[in-house]
Design a protein around this motif. Structure first.
Motif, PDB file in Angstrom:
ATOM      1  N   ASP A  97       8.486   2.269 -10.998  1.00 19.70           N
ATOM      2  CA  ASP A  97       9.228   1.473 -10.045  1.00 19.70           C
ATOM      3  C   ASP A  97       8.731   1.782  -8.625  1.00 19.70           C
ATOM      4  O   ASP A  97       8.324   2.919  -8.371  1.00 19.70           O
ATOM      5  N   PRO A  98       8.730   0.812  -7.682  1.00 19.67           N
ATOM      6  CA  PRO A  98       9.372  -0.493  -7.798  1.00 19.67           C
ATOM      7  C   PRO A  98       8.531  -1.523  -8.553  1.00 19.67           C
ATOM      8  O   PRO A  98       7.348  -1.691  -8.270  1.00 19.67           O
ATOM      9  N   ILE A  99       9.167  -2.196  -9.491  1.00 21.49           N
ATOM     10  CA  ILE A  99       8.569  -3.277 -10.260  1.00 21.49           C
ATOM     11  C   ILE A  99       9.547  -4.450 -10.234  1.00 21.49           C
ATOM     12  O   ILE A  99      10.734  -4.273 -10.511  1.00 21.49           O
ATOM     13  N   VAL A 100       9.067  -5.624  -9.914  1.00 22.58           N
ATOM     14  CA  VAL A 100       9.916  -6.809  -9.959  1.00 22.58           C
ATOM     15  C   VAL A 100      10.034  -7.254 -11.413  1.00 22.58           C
ATOM     16  O   VAL A 100       9.054  -7.656 -12.038  1.00 22.58           O
ATOM     17  N   TYR A 101      11.250  -7.179 -11.941  1.00 26.06           N
ATOM     18  CA  TYR A 101      11.503  -7.544 -13.333  1.00 26.06           C
ATOM     19  C   TYR A 101      12.088  -8.944 -13.480  1.00 26.06           C
ATOM     20  O   TYR A 101      11.774  -9.638 -14.450  1.00 26.06           O
ATOM     21  N   GLY A 102      12.970  -9.337 -12.577  1.00 29.67           N
ATOM     22  CA  GLY A 102      13.652 -10.603 -12.780  1.00 29.67           C
ATOM     23  C   GLY A 102      14.170 -11.191 -11.486  1.00 29.67           C
ATOM     24  O   GLY A 102      14.384 -10.474 -10.494  1.00 29.67           O
ATOM     25  N   VAL A 103      14.383 -12.497 -11.494  1.00 26.38           N
ATOM     26  CA  VAL A 103      14.797 -13.214 -10.296  1.00 26.38           C
ATOM     27  C   VAL A 103      15.856 -14.252 -10.641  1.00 26.38           C
ATOM     28  O   VAL A 103      16.016 -14.655 -11.791  1.00 26.38           O
ATOM     29  N   ALA A 104      16.571 -14.681  -9.615  1.00 29.89           N
ATOM     30  CA  ALA A 104      17.545 -15.760  -9.732  1.00 29.89           C
ATOM     31  C   ALA A 104      17.614 -16.445  -8.373  1.00 29.89           C
ATOM     32  O   ALA A 104      17.262 -15.847  -7.349  1.00 29.89           O
ATOM     33  N   ALA A 105      18.085 -17.694  -8.355  1.00 34.05           N
ATOM     34  CA  ALA A 105      18.150 -18.415  -7.085  1.00 34.05           C
ATOM     35  C   ALA A 105      19.333 -19.363  -7.076  1.00 34.05           C
ATOM     36  O   ALA A 105      19.580 -20.078  -8.052  1.00 34.05           O
ATOM     37  N   ALA A 106      20.075 -19.362  -5.987  1.00 30.80           N
ATOM     38  CA  ALA A 106      21.193 -20.288  -5.782  1.00 30.80           C
ATOM     39  C   ALA A 106      21.564 -20.258  -4.315  1.00 30.80           C
ATOM     40  O   ALA A 106      21.314 -19.263  -3.611  1.00 30.80           O
ATOM     41  N   ASP A 107      22.167 -21.344  -3.842  1.00 29.58           N
ATOM     42  CA  ASP A 107      22.659 -21.422  -2.466  1.00 29.58           C
ATOM     43  C   ASP A 107      21.562 -21.157  -1.444  1.00 29.58           C
ATOM     44  O   ASP A 107      21.802 -20.588  -0.379  1.00 29.58           O
ATOM     45  N   SER A 122       0.818  -1.214   0.000  1.00 27.79           N
ATOM     46  CA  SER A 122       0.000   0.000   0.000  1.00 27.79           C
ATOM     47  C   SER A 122       0.850   1.261   0.000  1.00 27.79           C
ATOM     48  O   SER A 122       0.345   2.356  -0.246  1.00 27.79           O
ATOM     49  N   ASN A 123       2.132   1.101   0.292  1.00 30.32           N
ATOM     50  CA  ASN A 123       3.046   2.253   0.325  1.00 30.32           C
ATOM     51  C   ASN A 123       4.407   1.826  -0.209  1.00 30.32           C
ATOM     52  O   ASN A 123       5.395   1.752   0.538  1.00 30.32           O
ATOM     53  N   PRO A 124       4.497   1.537  -1.503  1.00 32.30           N
ATOM     54  CA  PRO A 124       5.757   1.023  -2.061  1.00 32.30           C
ATOM     55  C   PRO A 124       6.861   2.069  -2.017  1.00 32.30           C
ATOM     56  O   PRO A 124       6.599   3.264  -2.150  1.00 32.30           O
ATOM     57  N   PRO A 125       8.091   1.646  -1.807  1.00 32.02           N
ATOM     58  CA  PRO A 125       9.207   2.602  -1.724  1.00 32.02           C
ATOM     59  C   PRO A 125       9.561   3.176  -3.089  1.00 32.02           C
ATOM     60  O   PRO A 125       9.730   2.436  -4.056  1.00 32.02           O
ATOM     61  N   ALA A 126       9.660   4.476  -3.160  1.00 35.35           N
ATOM     62  CA  ALA A 126      10.072   5.120  -4.400  1.00 35.35           C
ATOM     63  C   ALA A 126      11.588   5.031  -4.547  1.00 35.35           C
ATOM     64  O   ALA A 126      12.311   4.955  -3.545  1.00 35.35           O
ATOM     65  N   PRO A 127      12.098   5.028  -5.772  1.00 38.13           N
ATOM     66  CA  PRO A 127      13.547   5.034  -5.964  1.00 38.13           C
ATOM     67  C   PRO A 127      14.179   6.247  -5.283  1.00 38.13           C
ATOM     68  O   PRO A 127      13.608   7.342  -5.274  1.00 38.13           O
ATOM     69  N   LEU A 128      15.349   6.039  -4.704  1.00 34.81           N
ATOM     70  CA  LEU A 128      16.014   7.124  -3.987  1.00 34.81           C
ATOM     71  C   LEU A 128      16.722   8.091  -4.928  1.00 34.81           C
ATOM     72  O   LEU A 128      16.777   9.294  -4.664  1.00 34.81           O
ATOM     73  N   HIS A 129      17.294   7.553  -6.025  1.00 37.13           N
ATOM     74  CA  HIS A 129      18.139   8.383  -6.873  1.00 37.13           C
ATOM     75  C   HIS A 129      17.644   8.494  -8.309  1.00 37.13           C
ATOM     76  O   HIS A 129      17.820   9.536  -8.935  1.00 37.13           O
ATOM     77  N   TYR A 130      17.039   7.448  -8.842  1.00 31.90           N
ATOM     78  CA  TYR A 130      16.688   7.422 -10.254  1.00 31.90           C
ATOM     79  C   TYR A 130      15.587   8.427 -10.583  1.00 31.90           C
ATOM     80  O   TYR A 130      14.609   8.562  -9.851  1.00 31.90           O
TER      81      TYR A 130
END
Length: 559
Positions: free
Chosen positions: A531-541, A406-414
């Motif tokens: 943004d913020p938008i989840v664009y991509g993911v990865a997983a290991a360890d 309900s209150n997503p964080p805005a980019p700090l610098h972009y």
């Protein structure tokens, strides 16, 4: 790190350093001894080569207040997925209101501490805003280093100390990219080569690039089309193939010399999701083409690559109602999962093609899901993740959030570019979560923009810009009507859906209706692409790296 000339740099030394890093990661942990969940895993490329499968169990529950090992604001903006190798996570970005720099950052997967950063002036700048790709292609990692391709045309190889090994500007052979929203296809790789697919309005190609020195081993011409789907590698009957699903066809090429092995035609809508290799089967994914309705698409299917007849693989089944719009499908056990634009999940029996169930997730997912054991993780653009157990019935285990939705964080610098193609002013928090606009998944999904395009301007009389202008560029006699060969090849597949009166001609009224349809579908695209938008993911360890446009999160098991 500023790029430096090689000055006698030894590639052999780079390889030895890479191997040493890997060896150390395999032998020791922070306690001095290797544990099962320490830095031995890898997620080497987009969807980890196309399977999107983690090799170790992953966390199933986390929240903004617990379970997040670390998060880090990035200097620029990027839509690529992270990649992981030997305890390091790599992310790419572009920096500046006109993407003046390309960026590659190497961080410690366990702690988030920066290991090195690489910066280079972009070979071709473009406005940094929601209408354009911004570091959309996902990089590749191996023991020797990092290989990163950008929509600016820059293709760079780095060693594991962040030093440049080679650099190419792909626009020197392809011309400045003409793809409405930029280039989004990620390279594929094997032990020796990188397979780069460039498809746009200009000269298009599939090339095999030598990992060692950046030289081109072979390159074949491809039809000019607008696509963001990525190639995959498969080995069938001992023969290695690079498979491209794009532009209405799926084609397998021999990795040795680019010779065409087989081709499947009539695959309309395969401009965004990428195919999935499952043994000798290939799962082909396609979105709903413009002006189509559900049930008109038979392109989502499974084919048997080991059974070719007349240069075509055998089609095992077609998913006539299941559509994969942005995220690519994933296979888990006996089922394959497709997710459409309406956020409806289709669970399909991979052997028969029969639908086991349909379930509305109520989450818009642009990133391709991850499979871990018998669990499937669906990552919503809103920062929420649904964990579902694979099977013939829907079983939801958890819903997790990276931030307060309900209150997503805005980019700090972009800050977005104020001008240029689609400039919308400053970037900020979400104003809505409607239909995805110019960007989606780990790339850029829309076929065309209705309000203006990157390359080429059509006749001013065209009712609308972008796609309409491109179509009208073929109006050879200037009568405002398109017929026969006047329709550009890349648009011919949709003629039947635009030609509402069925006379075989596209007139001004039909073009007007098409432009209005585009505008209506994309009226909320700016608000839904903040943004913020989840664009991509990865997983290991045992860790999950989740990337938004400006931030990287790593979720880990509680120890």
């Amino acid at each position: 790190m500023i790029p430096v000339p090689l000055h006698g740099f030894s590639r052999a030394a780079s390889l030895l350093r890479g191997l040493a890093v890997l060896s150390i990661g395999l032998m020791f942990s922070s306690t001095g001894f290797l544990r099962a969940d320490d830095s031995v895993g890898s997620w080497s490329s987009f969807r980890d080569g196309g399977t999107s499968r983690a090799s170790a169990p992953l966390p199933t529950r986390w929240s903004a207040s617990e379970g997040i090992a670390w998060q880090k604001e990035l200097e620029g903006y990027g839509q690529s997925a992270p990649v992981i190798h030997a305890g390091k996570v790599i992310v790419t970005s572009v920096i500046g209101p006109n993407c003046q720099q390309i960026a590659v950052d190497c961080l410690d997967l366990a702690t988030g501490q920066a290991t090195w950063s690489y910066r280079r002036a972009s070979s071709n700048e473009h406005p940094s805003n929601y209408m354009n790709a911004r570091a959309a292609p996902t990089p590749i990692v191996d023991d020797a280093g990092v290989y990163a391709f950008f929509e600016t045309g820059d293709f760079v190889a780095l060693d594991w100390e962040g030093e440049m090994v080679w650099h190419r500007d792909e626009t020197e052979t392809s011309g400045k990219f003409d793809n409405s929203h930029g280039i989004g296809a990620s390279p594929a790789s094997d032990a020796t080569s990188l397979y780069l697919l460039i498809e746009h309005g200009g000269p298009s190609s599939l090339s095999a690039v030598n990992k060692t020195d950046g030289s081109v081993r072979w390159s074949i011409e491809r039809d000019s089309t607008k696509s963001w789907a990525s190639p995959v590698i498969a080995t069938i009957d001992g023969r290695s193939q690079v498979i491209v699903s794009s532009g209405g066809t799926v084609t397998g090429y021999d990795t040795a010399d680019g010779t065409e092995v087989w081709q499947l035609d009539g695959v309309e809508g395969n401009s965004v999701p990428s195919p999935v290799v499952d043994g000798e089967r290939l799962i082909v994914a396609a979105r709903l083409p413009e002006f189509s309705s559900d049930g008109q698409v038979r392109a989502n299917c499974a084919v048997d690559l080991s059974r070719l007849k007349d240069g075509k693989p055998e089609v095992l089944w077609r998913a006539e109602k299941a559509i994969s719009e942005y995220a690519s499908p994933v296979v888990c056990g006996e089922f394959v999962y497709f997710l459409n634009k309406a956020n409806v999940l289709h669970c399909i029996d991979i052997a028969t093609g029969k639908i086991a169930y349909r379930k509305r997730l109520s989450l818009a997912c642009w990133a391709t899901p991850i499979v871990a054991g018998d669990l499937v993780y669906f990552f919503a653009k809103s920062g929420e993740t649904k964990v579902v157990r694979a099977g013939a019935t829907y079983e939801e285990l958890a819903v997790n959030a990276l931030w307060d939705v309900s209150n997503p964080p805005a980019p700090l610098h972009y800050r977005e570019s104020q001008g240029g193609h689609g400039g919308q002013g400053e970037s900020g928090g979400h104003k809505g979560r409607g239909e995805p606009g110019a960007h989606a998944k780990e790339g850029v999904p829309t076929e065309e923009s209705p309000t203006g395009g990157h390359g080429g301007e059509g006749p001013k009389k065209a009712p609308g810009g972008g796609m309409v202008a491109r179509m009208m560029a073929g109006d050879a006699n200037g009568d405002g009507v398109l017929e026969g060969e006047e329709v550009p090849e890349m648009f011919r597949a949709m003629i039947g859906r635009i030609d509402t009166d069925g006379d075989g001609r596209i007139d001004a009224d039909e073009l007007e209706a098409m432009a209005k349809s585009f505008a209506e579908r994309r009226k909320d695209s700016a608000a839904s692409a903040r943004d913020p938008i989840v664009y991509g993911v990865a997983a290991a360890d045992g860790r999950i790296a989740i990337r938004t446009g400006t931030r990287l999160y790593v979720v880990a098991h509680d120890h």
